[in-house]
Design an enzyme around this catalytic site. Sequence first.
Site, short mmCIF file in Angstrom:
data_model
loop_
_atom_site.label_atom_id
_atom_site.label_comp_id
_atom_site.label_asym_id
_atom_site.label_seq_id
_atom_site.Cartn_x
_atom_site.Cartn_y
_atom_site.Cartn_z
N CYS A 1 0.85 -1.19 0.00
CA CYS A 1 0.00 0.00 0.00
C CYS A 1 0.88 1.25 0.00
O CYS A 1 2.03 1.22 0.44
CB CYS A 1 -0.92 0.08 1.22
N LYS B 1 8.63 -14.56 -14.98
CA LYS B 1 8.15 -13.46 -15.84
C LYS B 1 6.87 -13.87 -16.52
O LYS B 1 5.91 -13.11 -16.57
CB LYS B 1 9.18 -13.10 -16.93
N HIS C 1 14.08 -36.39 -13.26
CA HIS C 1 13.71 -36.84 -11.91
C HIS C 1 12.27 -36.47 -11.56
O HIS C 1 11.92 -36.47 -10.38
CB HIS C 1 14.69 -36.26 -10.89
N LYS D 1 4.34 -3.65 -6.98
CA LYS D 1 5.75 -3.49 -7.31
C LYS D 1 6.63 -3.67 -6.08
O LYS D 1 7.70 -4.23 -6.15
CB LYS D 1 5.96 -2.11 -7.94
N GLU E 1 3.79 -14.23 -13.99
CA GLU E 1 3.27 -13.04 -13.31
C GLU E 1 2.53 -12.09 -14.24
O GLU E 1 1.63 -11.39 -13.79
CB GLU E 1 4.34 -12.32 -12.49
N GLU F 1 13.76 -17.47 -13.75
CA GLU F 1 13.36 -16.09 -14.02
C GLU F 1 12.40 -16.02 -15.22
O GLU F 1 11.41 -15.29 -15.19
CB GLU F 1 14.62 -15.23 -14.25
N ASN G 1 -0.15 1.63 5.87
CA ASN G 1 0.62 0.66 5.10
C ASN G 1 1.28 -0.28 6.08
O ASN G 1 2.05 0.18 6.93
CB ASN G 1 1.68 1.39 4.25
N GLY G 2 0.98 -1.57 6.00
CA GLY G 2 1.58 -2.53 6.93
C GLY G 2 0.52 -3.52 7.39
O GLY G 2 -0.54 -3.64 6.76
N ARG H 1 2.70 0.47 -5.56
CA ARG H 1 2.65 -0.28 -4.29
C ARG H 1 1.34 -1.05 -4.12
O ARG H 1 1.16 -1.75 -3.12
CB ARG H 1 2.82 0.68 -3.12
N TRP I 1 -3.00 -2.52 -1.55
CA TRP I 1 -2.75 -3.91 -1.96
C TRP I 1 -3.34 -4.74 -0.83
O TRP I 1 -2.87 -4.71 0.30
CB TRP I 1 -1.25 -4.17 -2.09
O1 M6R Z 1 12.01 -4.65 -4.90
P1 M6R Z 1 12.60 -6.03 -4.80
O2 M6R Z 1 13.64 -6.30 -5.82
O3 M6R Z 1 13.06 -6.36 -3.40
O4 M6R Z 1 11.38 -7.00 -5.12
C1 M6R Z 1 11.52 -8.39 -5.02
C2 M6R Z 1 10.38 -9.11 -5.71
O5 M6R Z 1 9.16 -8.74 -5.12
C3 M6R Z 1 10.33 -8.79 -7.20
O6 M6R Z 1 11.52 -9.12 -7.83
C4 M6R Z 1 9.18 -9.56 -7.88
O7 M6R Z 1 9.46 -10.92 -7.87
C5 M6R Z 1 8.98 -9.04 -9.30
N1 M6R Z 1 7.60 -8.74 -9.52
C6 M6R Z 1 9.41 -10.00 -10.35
O8 M6R Z 1 9.24 -9.50 -11.62
#
Ligand code: M6R
Length: 606
Positions: A2, A482, A501, A601, A485, A478, A98-99, A27, A74
Amino acid sequence: MCGIVGFIGKKQAAPFLLEGLRRLEYRGYDSAGIATLDGGKITKVRAQGHLSFLTEKLKKNPLSGCVGIGHTRWATHGKPTEANAHPHSTDLVAVVHNGIIENYRELRALLENKGCIFTSDTDTEVIAHLISDNMRHGMTPQQATSAALKQLDGAFALGILFAGHDDLLIGARRGSPLALGHGADAMYLGSDALALAPQTNKITYLEDGDWAELYTDRIVIHDSSDVVVERKIHTSSLTNDVIGKGPYSHFMLKEIFEQPSVIKATLEPMITKDHALALPALPFNWKNVPRLTILACGTASYAGLVGKYWFEQLAQLPVEIDLASEFRYREPPMPQGGVAIIISQSGETADTLAALHYAKERGQKILSIVNVPQSSIARASDIVVPTLAGPEIGVASTKAFTAQLTVLLALALDAARTRGTQPDSRIQDILTALCDIPNKIGSVLRQENVFQELAQGFDTVSDVLYLGRGLLYPLAMEGALKLKEISYIHAEGYPAGEMKHGPIALIDEKLPVVFMAPSDVLFEKTLSNIQEVTARGGKVILLSDKKGVDAIGASVFRAVSLPSVDPIVSPLLYAVPVQLLAYHAAVVRGTNVDQPRNLAKSVTVE
Ligand code: M6R
């Protein structure tokens, strides 16, 4: 998670609050709301969904008043409905938060017993009722807030308004970040300095446990024992420019295309004009480091895993790596003289920050790789080696990832040089290959249409497997992250050698299997794995170099030839095709690329 903002001044609060929220939408974007004091009365407008819905509502129902608070959510406790949107209020108090308040259930039961009526499922609403209850017992807003803060367990950054007190706004923090902005005729609060950048660059960061009274002309800060304290005013270098998409249809695509310049910018302070390594002085000597610990979440953790391979192979330095959310709860011992590398784009990820503190308490020197220089992680570190990626707006991390890899490889080379584990000539060759990566990425970007076309085939698939070995194994994970998400296609990243395996059971003629296999020492091994997939009818999409594609391209479903690079820098190059593939798959499936569902984010809750 948030984002919160607050304003007190001589002008109308609402326009500032909306602009601040727009800058904080990264956020969370489940709902948004603002509250102001109009003639001493609390008025608020809230809307489910993106900020644009709130903006539309405010056009029909504008709020006036020169003091106000705002929130972009969020969802954690309670569905993303309007009733659960902040601000939460009583007739006396309005709160944005926020929290997470961990003891909200017991507080809520206590307050309900006293007759308080709750209208949301959130943890936050207890704060508004607690403060109101204290005020009904004769406390001033300041006393009521201070007493309520002491009853809260968990993490919070708060903005609080009080009915009948047009001259007061209170901010408080524990665990979650809060920045205060000093203007000429106004004071501000925000989850980060970026939210305040159009208004002021004079920023005070509250320390953990602080709370502050904001008036139009001054700010009074108290520590957790209510003692008035001085906190430094920083001059922020953040620009107030509106960050635009330029000619790109999404921020993510723009950020993918920025990678050549971001890598150059990140490298520049670490190399001399003659391409020699020149890192900043470190508060430890690589020769004496018994073990490195790398801690991060999500994409940053995959960068860290590549880093582990580099530090071990190049510098013969033992490395432990863990997801920050797991690390401290398994209570690992840490060696004397050890160093922890903390990686985070935002510098605010709650799990990563908590892991940093765990390592610090166990005597580790903290080196952080962050993209936001004033972030909580940067401020808690012994040294920051920054990624100079500029603001990353797309929720899917792209340019921050390759910038993190750039810093990690430079650090691993520095460690190898100091520890004498590689000949100077090899270090120089790798550095030259690293400096050439922006050009090589440029060639991949020029092949964007190839990935766009490949992604058409992801229109109806429900699962994708990504496989790689060695340095490309973290890239397989990775690539899968990508894709899932932003396109919501289920994907898994696996070490290619591990497929036999278990995951091999998934292979059928419908399953696309993306192999990342440059023609390096592991190529022959990966080739066997590719054959295992094709023999079972799996659709292999091979990402390799010309030599690899010439060798086996004809026998797979699709093969894409990427530039040849020194295998040690291959993770930087292979990041780009999997980003482009995920991006175009998301476009084909019509998802919200920059703000995918359920995500934010910056993840500032544990
Ligand atoms: O801001 P940060 O790099 O600490 O964030 C870590 C993860 O939340 C971030 O990399 C998340 O996995 C991304 N959405 C991936 O694309």
